[in-house]
Design a protein around this motif. Structure first.
Motif, mmCIF file in Angstrom:
data_model
loop_
_atom_site.group_PDB
_atom_site.id
_atom_site.type_symbol
_atom_site.label_atom_id
_atom_site.label_comp_id
_atom_site.label_asym_id
_atom_site.label_seq_id
_atom_site.Cartn_x
_atom_site.Cartn_y
_atom_site.Cartn_z
ATOM 1 N N ARG A 55 0.820 -1.220 0.000
ATOM 2 C CA ARG A 55 0.000 0.000 0.000
ATOM 3 C C ARG A 55 0.852 1.268 0.000
ATOM 4 O O ARG A 55 0.382 2.334 -0.389
ATOM 5 C CB ARG A 55 -0.935 0.003 1.210
ATOM 6 C CG ARG A 55 -2.044 -1.019 1.121
ATOM 7 C CD ARG A 55 -2.879 -1.035 2.393
ATOM 8 N NE ARG A 55 -3.870 -2.082 2.380
ATOM 9 C CZ ARG A 55 -5.074 -1.970 1.841
ATOM 10 N NH1 ARG A 55 -5.429 -0.814 1.278
ATOM 11 N NH2 ARG A 55 -5.926 -2.985 1.868
ATOM 12 N N ALA A 56 2.108 1.155 0.444
ATOM 13 C CA ALA A 56 2.985 2.325 0.482
ATOM 14 C C ALA A 56 3.689 2.565 -0.856
ATOM 15 O O ALA A 56 4.385 3.574 -1.015
ATOM 16 C CB ALA A 56 4.034 2.162 1.584
ATOM 17 N N LEU A 57 3.520 1.657 -1.817
ATOM 18 C CA LEU A 57 4.187 1.788 -3.106
ATOM 19 C C LEU A 57 3.367 2.671 -4.052
ATOM 20 O O LEU A 57 2.144 2.751 -3.935
ATOM 21 C CB LEU A 57 4.374 0.418 -3.750
ATOM 22 C CG LEU A 57 5.256 -0.590 -3.013
ATOM 23 C CD1 LEU A 57 5.276 -1.901 -3.779
ATOM 24 C CD2 LEU A 57 6.659 -0.056 -2.848
ATOM 25 N N PRO A 58 4.041 3.319 -5.023
ATOM 26 C CA PRO A 58 3.296 4.085 -6.033
ATOM 27 C C PRO A 58 2.323 3.209 -6.815
ATOM 28 O O PRO A 58 1.242 3.648 -7.186
ATOM 29 C CB PRO A 58 4.408 4.626 -6.946
ATOM 30 C CG PRO A 58 5.641 4.627 -6.098
ATOM 31 C CD PRO A 58 5.491 3.462 -5.169
ATOM 32 N N ALA A 59 2.717 1.960 -7.089
ATOM 33 C CA ALA A 59 1.834 0.979 -7.732
ATOM 34 C C ALA A 59 1.838 -0.277 -6.867
ATOM 35 O O ALA A 59 2.894 -0.696 -6.407
ATOM 36 C CB ALA A 59 2.308 0.657 -9.145
ATOM 37 N N PRO A 60 0.662 -0.870 -6.639
ATOM 38 C CA PRO A 60 0.609 -2.046 -5.770
ATOM 39 C C PRO A 60 1.486 -3.178 -6.299
ATOM 40 O O PRO A 60 1.621 -3.383 -7.498
ATOM 41 C CB PRO A 60 -0.884 -2.431 -5.793
ATOM 42 C CG PRO A 60 -1.606 -1.199 -6.218
ATOM 43 C CD PRO A 60 -0.665 -0.468 -7.131
ATOM 44 N N ALA A 61 2.094 -3.905 -5.381
ATOM 45 C CA ALA A 61 2.896 -5.059 -5.763
ATOM 46 C C ALA A 61 1.975 -6.252 -5.997
ATOM 47 O O ALA A 61 1.017 -6.463 -5.260
ATOM 48 C CB ALA A 61 3.900 -5.384 -4.663
ATOM 49 N N GLY A 62 2.257 -7.011 -7.049
ATOM 50 C CA GLY A 62 1.505 -8.224 -7.291
ATOM 51 C C GLY A 62 2.064 -9.357 -6.446
ATOM 52 O O GLY A 62 3.280 -9.486 -6.303
ATOM 53 N N VAL A 63 1.190 -10.159 -5.863
ATOM 54 C CA VAL A 63 1.611 -11.283 -5.033
ATOM 55 C C VAL A 63 1.009 -12.558 -5.611
ATOM 56 O O VAL A 63 -0.205 -12.632 -5.832
ATOM 57 C CB VAL A 63 1.174 -11.109 -3.568
ATOM 58 C CG1 VAL A 63 1.581 -12.320 -2.741
ATOM 59 C CG2 VAL A 63 1.780 -9.840 -2.978
ATOM 60 N N VAL A 64 1.869 -13.550 -5.870
ATOM 61 C CA VAL A 64 1.418 -14.841 -6.381
ATOM 62 C C VAL A 64 1.781 -15.900 -5.342
ATOM 63 O O VAL A 64 2.940 -15.999 -4.928
ATOM 64 C CB VAL A 64 2.067 -15.192 -7.728
ATOM 65 C CG1 VAL A 64 1.704 -16.615 -8.148
ATOM 66 C CG2 VAL A 64 1.634 -14.201 -8.797
#
Length: 201
Positions: A55-64
């Motif tokens: 949530r702190a990133l400019p774009a959400p990180a994808g998690v697999v």
């Protein structure tokens, strides 16, 4: 901060956590990952930590997630390298510049991810970054990678099933210190009790 994806691999059989009603090795692994930890579970605590960081990133990180409830390597049970390959293949869209590899049974690993990513970003000559615990041992399931390098490694192997994870670390590797809490993994009930104490502390 570059775009980042996280592949969480649920390797092993979980047999050291097995008990009545776990339904064999697959059930034992699922039982380990869904074991209660605080107000969540072992896996849930990790995913919640990753969500908070994302949530702190400019774009959400994808998690697999690779394992029960997620994508699976083919055939299942091929080890963490095969799981990582399956997770990379499942990422939507073009691969991001950085992919982080974590173990699903490390409930507190999320706090190490920003340091791993930052270290890889700061060293363009490095192929991968791996966490090193207080005992000086590398933690391959706390690592950050460049997908293009990983693809070259995978393409150079006759197969990924049952291949050692150390194949990912034969190039230029940097090390980042991680805490005992971050690299704590839950393999048996005693580990779960210690995780609960770490959560409280």
């Amino acid at each position: 901060m570059p775009r980042v994806a996280v592949v969480v691999v649920a390797g092993g059989s979980g047999t050291r956590f097995s008990g009545p009603g776990t339904g064999g090795t697959g059930g034992a692994l699922a039982a380990k990952l869904t074991a209660p930890l605080g107000t969540s579970t072992v896996l849930g605590t990790l995913l919640e930590g990753l969500d908070g960081w994302s949530r702190a990133l400019p774009a959400p990180a994808g998690v697999v997630l690779v394992g029960p409830g997620g994508v699976r390597e083919d055939p299942p049970g091929g080890g963490p390298l095969a799981g990582f390959a399956a997770g990379l293949a499942a990422l939507p869209g073009p691969p991001p510049p950085v992919v982080v590899l974590l173990g699903a049974d490390q409930p507190f690993a999320a706090s190490a991810v920003p340091r791993l990513v930052a270290a890889l970003q700061a060293a363009p000559e490095v192929d991968a970054v791996v966490g090193v615990g207080p005992d000086g041992r590398r933690q391959p399931l706390l690592s950050a990678h460049r997908p293009a390098v990983v693809r070259r490694v995978l393409d150079g192997l006759p197969a990924v099933h049952d291949q050692p994870l150390r194949e990912l670390f034969r190039g230029r590797v940097a090390e980042v210190a991680v805490t005992a809490r971050e690299c704590h993994d839950v393999d048996d009930p005693a580990d779960l009790h210690r995780a609960a104490r770490l959560l409280e502390g």
